[in-house]
Design a protein around this motif. Structure first.
Motif, mmCIF file in Angstrom:
data_model
loop_
_atom_site.group_PDB
_atom_site.id
_atom_site.type_symbol
_atom_site.label_atom_id
_atom_site.label_comp_id
_atom_site.label_asym_id
_atom_site.label_seq_id
_atom_site.Cartn_x
_atom_site.Cartn_y
_atom_site.Cartn_z
ATOM 1 N N ALA A 56 -7.787 9.818 -24.581
ATOM 2 C CA ALA A 56 -6.536 9.817 -25.340
ATOM 3 C C ALA A 56 -6.373 8.552 -26.171
ATOM 4 O O ALA A 56 -5.693 8.560 -27.201
ATOM 5 C CB ALA A 56 -5.351 9.965 -24.384
ATOM 6 N N GLU A 57 -7.035 7.458 -25.755
ATOM 7 C CA GLU A 57 -6.840 6.176 -26.418
ATOM 8 C C GLU A 57 -7.971 5.801 -27.388
ATOM 9 O O GLU A 57 -7.847 4.830 -28.132
ATOM 10 C CB GLU A 57 -6.709 5.067 -25.365
ATOM 11 N N HIS A 58 -9.074 6.553 -27.349
ATOM 12 C CA HIS A 58 -10.229 6.216 -28.182
ATOM 13 C C HIS A 58 -10.722 7.438 -28.955
ATOM 14 O O HIS A 58 -10.515 8.574 -28.532
ATOM 15 C CB HIS A 58 -11.389 5.679 -27.326
ATOM 16 N N ARG A 59 -11.365 7.171 -30.093
ATOM 17 C CA ARG A 59 -11.989 8.262 -30.845
ATOM 18 C C ARG A 59 -13.369 8.507 -30.249
ATOM 19 O O ARG A 59 -14.271 7.687 -30.368
ATOM 20 C CB ARG A 59 -12.120 7.908 -32.331
ATOM 21 N N ILE A 60 -13.520 9.637 -29.600
ATOM 22 C CA ILE A 60 -14.788 10.008 -28.973
ATOM 23 C C ILE A 60 -15.331 11.245 -29.677
ATOM 24 O O ILE A 60 -14.611 12.238 -29.856
ATOM 25 C CB ILE A 60 -14.593 10.292 -27.466
ATOM 26 N N ASP A 61 -16.601 11.191 -30.068
ATOM 27 C CA ASP A 61 -17.221 12.306 -30.780
ATOM 28 C C ASP A 61 -17.881 13.317 -29.847
ATOM 29 O O ASP A 61 -17.962 14.503 -30.166
ATOM 30 C CB ASP A 61 -18.255 11.777 -31.771
ATOM 31 N N VAL A 62 -18.364 12.845 -28.706
ATOM 32 C CA VAL A 62 -19.011 13.742 -27.750
ATOM 33 C C VAL A 62 -18.983 13.076 -26.378
ATOM 34 O O VAL A 62 -19.055 11.849 -26.262
ATOM 35 C CB VAL A 62 -20.466 14.060 -28.185
ATOM 36 N N ILE A 63 -18.858 13.896 -25.332
ATOM 37 C CA ILE A 63 -18.797 13.395 -23.959
ATOM 38 C C ILE A 63 -20.011 13.892 -23.178
ATOM 39 O O ILE A 63 -20.352 15.077 -23.237
ATOM 40 C CB ILE A 63 -17.512 13.873 -23.244
ATOM 41 N N ILE A 64 -20.653 12.985 -22.446
ATOM 42 C CA ILE A 64 -21.680 13.355 -21.461
ATOM 43 C C ILE A 64 -20.989 13.286 -20.109
ATOM 44 O O ILE A 64 -20.566 12.210 -19.671
ATOM 45 C CB ILE A 64 -22.875 12.385 -21.487
ATOM 46 N N LEU A 65 -20.863 14.408 -19.442
ATOM 47 C CA LEU A 65 -20.010 14.487 -18.250
ATOM 48 C C LEU A 65 -20.802 14.947 -17.035
ATOM 49 O O LEU A 65 -21.276 16.091 -16.975
ATOM 50 C CB LEU A 65 -18.856 15.451 -18.530
ATOM 51 N N ASP A 66 -20.956 14.042 -16.054
ATOM 52 C CA ASP A 66 -21.599 14.410 -14.799
ATOM 53 C C ASP A 66 -20.620 15.238 -13.971
ATOM 54 O O ASP A 66 -19.401 15.058 -14.072
ATOM 55 C CB ASP A 66 -22.013 13.148 -14.037
ATOM 56 N N ILE A 67 -21.135 16.146 -13.153
ATOM 57 C CA ILE A 67 -20.250 16.989 -12.351
ATOM 58 C C ILE A 67 -19.774 16.277 -11.096
ATOM 59 O O ILE A 67 -18.588 16.311 -10.755
ATOM 60 C CB ILE A 67 -20.935 18.323 -12.006
ATOM 61 N N MET A 68 -20.686 15.603 -10.408
ATOM 62 C CA MET A 68 -20.326 14.932 -9.155
ATOM 63 C C MET A 68 -19.789 13.544 -9.457
ATOM 64 O O MET A 68 -20.537 12.618 -9.761
ATOM 65 C CB MET A 68 -21.546 14.853 -8.237
ATOM 66 N N LEU A 69 -18.450 13.398 -9.374
ATOM 67 C CA LEU A 69 -17.803 12.135 -9.699
ATOM 68 C C LEU A 69 -16.742 11.802 -8.653
ATOM 69 O O LEU A 69 -16.120 12.712 -8.086
ATOM 70 C CB LEU A 69 -17.122 12.214 -11.071
ATOM 71 N N PRO A 70 -16.495 10.516 -8.405
ATOM 72 C CA PRO A 70 -15.397 10.143 -7.512
ATOM 73 C C PRO A 70 -14.057 10.283 -8.224
ATOM 74 O O PRO A 70 -13.980 10.166 -9.445
ATOM 75 C CB PRO A 70 -15.701 8.675 -7.201
#
Length: 227
Positions: free
Chosen positions: A42-56
């Motif tokens: 919400a606070e930064h301009r992000i063009d693409v996200i790499i998202l791991d499934i297993m996260l704390p």
């Protein structure tokens, strides 16, 4: 320079990926806790996200679910090798692509470029609206209207819809759709296209005669119904 948000709680792996992607010309931000992702986006301009499934804190599936409620930013999911359930769940929720861990940094960079290239190509393409029956597609604005209502499509889903709408009534092979929608060749046992198409069909609903507006032609590909 594209802004990439890497979300992975493996600090060493995150450092390795960040350094490689930085050398490849990306600007990388790294988050290790799932709960911090939504506020960061919400606070930064992000063009693409790499998202791991297993996260704390919050797993990748839930993060993706919440992102898709408010944004269609491209998301590449990282899943454990062989964990097909998580892959399909991520695609169902609107992930644009996925990679099984461990993966090569080179392949990851190539996938990111393909995602970004498809989005940029669509925005820079024809400014003319594509009209097919009750479907209206604005390539430059990357918006799709179905019966006057905006479809909440992910980046990959929009690319696939645009590819079908550009060839109404014609069968577009899964291989072509993979190239046009995901920016990469179709691989053996690839199910990504089918999952994306299933999601699009669910969002569109049925025609007045009970047919789906997108037909799966067995062994050939998909076809946008024109009437």
């Amino acid at each position: 320079m594209a802004n990439v948000l890497l979300v992975d709680d493996d600090v060493d792996l995150g450092k390795l990926i960040s350094e490689y992607l930085t050398e490849e010309g990306f600007n990388v931000f790294h988050q290790v806790n799932g709960r911090d992702v939504l506020a960061f986006v919400a606070e930064h301009r992000i063009d693409v996200i790499i998202l791991d499934i297993m996260l704390p804190g919050m797993n990748g599936i839930e993060i993706l679910r919440r992102i898709r409620r408010v944004d269609n930013i491209p998301v590449l999911m990282m899943t454990a090798r062989g964990d097909e359930v998580d892959r399909i769940a991520g695609l169902d929720l609107g992930a644009d692509d996925y990679l099984a861990k461990p993966c090569s940094p080179g392949e990851l960079a190539a996938r990111l470029r393909a995602i970004l290239r498809r989005a940029a190509s669509s925005r820079a393409g024809s400014a003319d609206t594509i009209e097919v029956g009750d479907l209206s597609i604005d390539p430059r604005g990357r918006k799709a209207l179905w019966k006057g209502t905006m479809l909440a499509l992910t980046g990959a889903e929009f690319n696939l819809m645009e590819a079908l709408a550009s060839r109404p009534g014609q069968i577009v092979s899964r291989g072509e759709l993979c190239e046009l929608g995901l920016g990469r060749p179709l691989t053996r046992f690839e199910r990504t296209i089918d999952v994306h198409m299933s999601s699009i069909r669910q969002k569109m609903g049925l025609l007045a005669d009970g047919r789906s507006p997108i037909v799966n032609v067995r062994g050939q590909g998909y076809q946008l119904v024109t009437g």
